[in-house]
Design a protein around this motif. Structure first.
Motif, PDB file in Angstrom:
ATOM      1  N   LYS A  17      39.757  89.815  -4.635  1.00  0.00           N
ATOM      2  CA  LYS A  17      40.381  90.779  -3.718  1.00  0.00           C
ATOM      3  C   LYS A  17      41.790  90.340  -3.316  1.00  0.00           C
ATOM      4  O   LYS A  17      42.723  91.137  -3.268  1.00  0.00           O
ATOM      5  CB  LYS A  17      39.507  90.920  -2.462  1.00  0.00           C
ATOM      6  CG  LYS A  17      38.891  92.300  -2.307  1.00  0.00           C
ATOM      7  CD  LYS A  17      38.163  92.426  -0.981  1.00  0.00           C
ATOM      8  CE  LYS A  17      39.009  93.208   0.019  1.00  0.00           C
ATOM      9  NZ  LYS A  17      38.353  93.341   1.327  1.00  0.00           N
ATOM     10  N   GLU A  18      41.908  89.033  -3.035  1.00  0.00           N
ATOM     11  CA  GLU A  18      43.219  88.487  -2.648  1.00  0.00           C
ATOM     12  C   GLU A  18      44.209  88.607  -3.807  1.00  0.00           C
ATOM     13  O   GLU A  18      45.365  88.991  -3.609  1.00  0.00           O
ATOM     14  CB  GLU A  18      43.073  87.014  -2.237  1.00  0.00           C
ATOM     15  CG  GLU A  18      42.438  86.805  -0.882  1.00  0.00           C
ATOM     16  CD  GLU A  18      43.368  87.194   0.270  1.00  0.00           C
ATOM     17  OE1 GLU A  18      44.487  86.651   0.343  1.00  0.00           O
ATOM     18  OE2 GLU A  18      42.962  88.057   1.080  1.00  0.00           O
ATOM     19  N   LYS A  53      45.301  92.181  -4.083  1.00  0.00           N
ATOM     20  CA  LYS A  53      46.116  92.592  -2.930  1.00  0.00           C
ATOM     21  C   LYS A  53      47.553  92.119  -3.098  1.00  0.00           C
ATOM     22  O   LYS A  53      48.504  92.873  -2.920  1.00  0.00           O
ATOM     23  CB  LYS A  53      45.531  92.032  -1.633  1.00  0.00           C
ATOM     24  CG  LYS A  53      46.328  92.415  -0.394  1.00  0.00           C
ATOM     25  CD  LYS A  53      45.737  91.854   0.881  1.00  0.00           C
ATOM     26  CE  LYS A  53      46.342  90.516   1.229  1.00  0.00           C
ATOM     27  NZ  LYS A  53      45.817  89.968   2.493  1.00  0.00           N
ATOM     28  N   TRP A  54      47.691  90.858  -3.458  1.00  0.00           N
ATOM     29  CA  TRP A  54      49.043  90.296  -3.521  1.00  0.00           C
ATOM     30  C   TRP A  54      49.816  90.809  -4.727  1.00  0.00           C
ATOM     31  O   TRP A  54      51.024  91.028  -4.643  1.00  0.00           O
ATOM     32  CB  TRP A  54      49.005  88.765  -3.497  1.00  0.00           C
ATOM     33  CG  TRP A  54      48.637  88.265  -2.133  1.00  0.00           C
ATOM     34  CD1 TRP A  54      47.481  87.645  -1.773  1.00  0.00           C
ATOM     35  CD2 TRP A  54      49.420  88.391  -0.926  1.00  0.00           C
ATOM     36  NE1 TRP A  54      47.477  87.373  -0.431  1.00  0.00           N
ATOM     37  CE2 TRP A  54      48.662  87.817   0.124  1.00  0.00           C
ATOM     38  CE3 TRP A  54      50.657  88.947  -0.631  1.00  0.00           C
ATOM     39  CZ2 TRP A  54      49.105  87.763   1.434  1.00  0.00           C
ATOM     40  CZ3 TRP A  54      51.117  88.887   0.680  1.00  0.00           C
ATOM     41  CH2 TRP A  54      50.341  88.314   1.684  1.00  0.00           C
ATOM     42  N   LYS A  95      49.503  93.788  -5.976  1.00  0.00           N
ATOM     43  CA  LYS A  95      49.903  95.146  -5.612  1.00  0.00           C
ATOM     44  C   LYS A  95      51.114  95.109  -4.677  1.00  0.00           C
ATOM     45  O   LYS A  95      52.131  95.763  -4.919  1.00  0.00           O
ATOM     46  CB  LYS A  95      48.726  95.850  -4.931  1.00  0.00           C
ATOM     47  CG  LYS A  95      48.980  97.323  -4.657  1.00  0.00           C
ATOM     48  CD  LYS A  95      47.729  97.982  -4.102  1.00  0.00           C
ATOM     49  CE  LYS A  95      48.028  99.440  -3.742  1.00  0.00           C
ATOM     50  NZ  LYS A  95      46.973 100.008  -2.908  1.00  0.00           N
TER      51      LYS A  95
END
Lengths: 133, 376
Positions: free
Chosen positions: A100-101, A104-105, A107
């Protein structure tokens, strides 16, 4: 009992890189499922330092704007100056352990740096370069 | 036949001059929030001095006892009427007018220390009334505390005029008497004991208490800055610290009203020029934490003032744009913001040692020393 307690951090040291390898492999497989081909760390490295004109007319942007040139060292947020922990897994084993991290980063930071989201191929190249550091 | 007779014992004189020193210290530190620690040293010392004076007024030496100078209004009127005439009276201890001033000053000092504790407990979440007094109560008592201080200042002026008048009229240096303890009086006047041992014990008690209070200041170094005291703890959230705190300092929801946070999260795709790209679940979680703990429900002094400085239709996106923030930072020169140690208006931690806790206590702020090599 005492030896077992002593073993805990040792085990963690062994397990964390394994978790990392697993996570990164899983993410890379996912990118290939989305149509990416083979990944190249060299290509990732070249893109890492590539400069992109900012749409707001400010200074040209690259990944190094915030993460710095040496991935084993801390970086600094280009706008706020907040310290960013090293990206290189060799210096910071917590990196690339959470899918997920990672997403997220990618994106957020591709959007800021390139002005668009990265393709699965680009993300895979970046990740192949970063994991080797 | 006149001789030097001791009328003020040593503890009483010590009380007087320590009170003078603490009164000056409390006035000097009052306008500067960053010297709240010294203001508290003065306040707590005054409270202890008052306690001593009340006990000494009941069980102390002859002229220190309240009963010895409890003059009624008629006696005071008579004293003032005859003051400049041939029938003027000259009591050994306090004269009726001076006695009234002393009772009034003691009452004011008591009201000052009590109201000070209310303000401290309410605004800063510190002291014996912390947790008992509501934030709003502390804020409401702040101004009365200041009025009481002005009233005391006025009374001190009256007291000083009285001292000068009495000293001149009776050719009697009252200031010197408060140092030496003795006045020139008829030899038959009853003298008081000096109570030197009691004075030494009291002084030692005060010095050790002051030393204990000063210890954290002594021990402070670069990595462990002096923190006089920590205020109340604010609600925390892991997702807030992670999501907001990875690119900049995690500014607590208390620092802006709920409507500001709602707008900010609605505009997360253009967060000061950057697209956050947060998923809906994260946005909802952050929104929940920010709206419930926003400045509209103040838990600390700064939140209350920020909220009250805004119109209901304003939803500022930067804490530094709120009128209260601008007001309290107005005196800071532009060069300070450009100092490499400070880096800008958003870097609270440059001056607020409790920025991480987001409590922004008065006593936790210290302007950094100008960097000689910094940009001017």
């Amino acid at each position: 009992m005492r030896t077992m307690v002593k073993m805990v951090p040792l085990l963690a040291l062994l397990v964390l890189p394994l978790a990392q390898a697993d996570t990164v492999d899983e993410v890379l497989k996912g990118y290939q499922a989305q149509g990416a081909g083979n990944f190249s760390a060299q290509k990732g490295q070249a893109m890492w330092t590539e400069k992109h004109a900012a749409k707001d007319g400010g200074a040209a942007r690259s990944c190094t704007s915030c993460h710095g040139g040496d991935l084993t060292k801390s970086g600094k947020h280009a706008k706020t100056g907040k310290v960013i922990e090293p990206l290189a897994p060799s210096a910071n084993p917590k990196r690339f352990t959470d899918i997920k991290e990672i997403e997220k980063w990618f994106k957020r930071n591709c959007t800021w740096t390139l002005g668009r989201e990265c393709t699965p191929q680009e993300k895979g190249d970046f990740l192949s370069y970063l994991r080797s550091q | 036949m006149e001789t030097k007779v001791r009328i003020w014992d040593l503890p009483l004189r010590l009380f007087h001059w320590l009170l003078v020193a603490m009164f000056l210290l409390s006035w000097w530190s009052a306008g500067h929030a960053q010297h709240l620690d010294l203001h508290l040293l003065a306040g707590y010392t005054i409270a202890a001095l008052l306690l001593f004076r009340l006990m000494w007024g009941i069980a102390g030496s002859r002229y220190a006892r309240f009963a010895s100078f409890a003059y009624g209004p008629r006696q005071m009127a008579a004293y003032l009427r005859d003051l400049f005439g041939p029938r003027s009276v000259h009591p050994v201890g306090h004269n009726p007018a001076g006695a009234w001033a002393i009772f009034a000053m003691l009452a004011l000092l008591l009201a000052l220390t009590l109201s000070g504790l209310v303000v401290l407990g309410g605004e800063e979440g510190h002291g014996p009334l912390s947790g008992i007094v509501a934030l709003e109560t502390g804020i409401a008592w702040h101004e009365p505390h200041e009025w009481l201080a002005w009233a005391l200042l006025l009374l001190v002026a009256v007291h000083l005029i009285g001292v000068v008048v009495e000293s001149v009229l009776h050719r009697d240096n009252l200031v010197a008497a408060m140092f030496s303890g003795s006045k020139s009086l008829p030899a038959a006047t009853p003298a008081v004991a000096n109570h030197r041992l009691l004075a030494a014990v009291l002084l030692l008690l005060w010095l050790s208490a002051a030393l204990v209070a000063a210890l954290p200041w002594w021990r402070a170094d670069q990595d462990h800055p002096y923190q006089p005291f920590a205020g109340r703890s604010l609600p925390d959230s892991e997702s807030w610290r992670n999501e907001c705190g990875s690119c900049h300092q995690a500014y607590h929801p208390q620092l802006l009203p709920a409507r500001s946070w709602r707008l900010m999260l609605a505009q997360q795709e253009d967060h000061f020029g950057e697209s956050l790209g947060l998923d809906q679940a994260t946005v909802d979680e952050l929104l929940q934490f920010h709206v419930t703990n926003a400045a509209d429900q103040p838990l600390m002094e700064a939140a209350w003032y920020i909220n009250h400085s805004l119109r209901a239709d304003e939803a500022p996106q930067r804490i530094t744009e709120t009128p209260y923030w601008r007001k309290v930072h107005g005196a800071i020169p532009e060069s300070m913001w450009r100092d490499p140690q400070v880096k800008g208006r958003g870097n609270c931690a440059a001056c607020h040692s409790d920025a991480e806790r987001n409590t922004f206590s008065d006593a936790a702020m210290h302007l950094p020393r100008p960097n000689p090599r910094g940009e001017r």
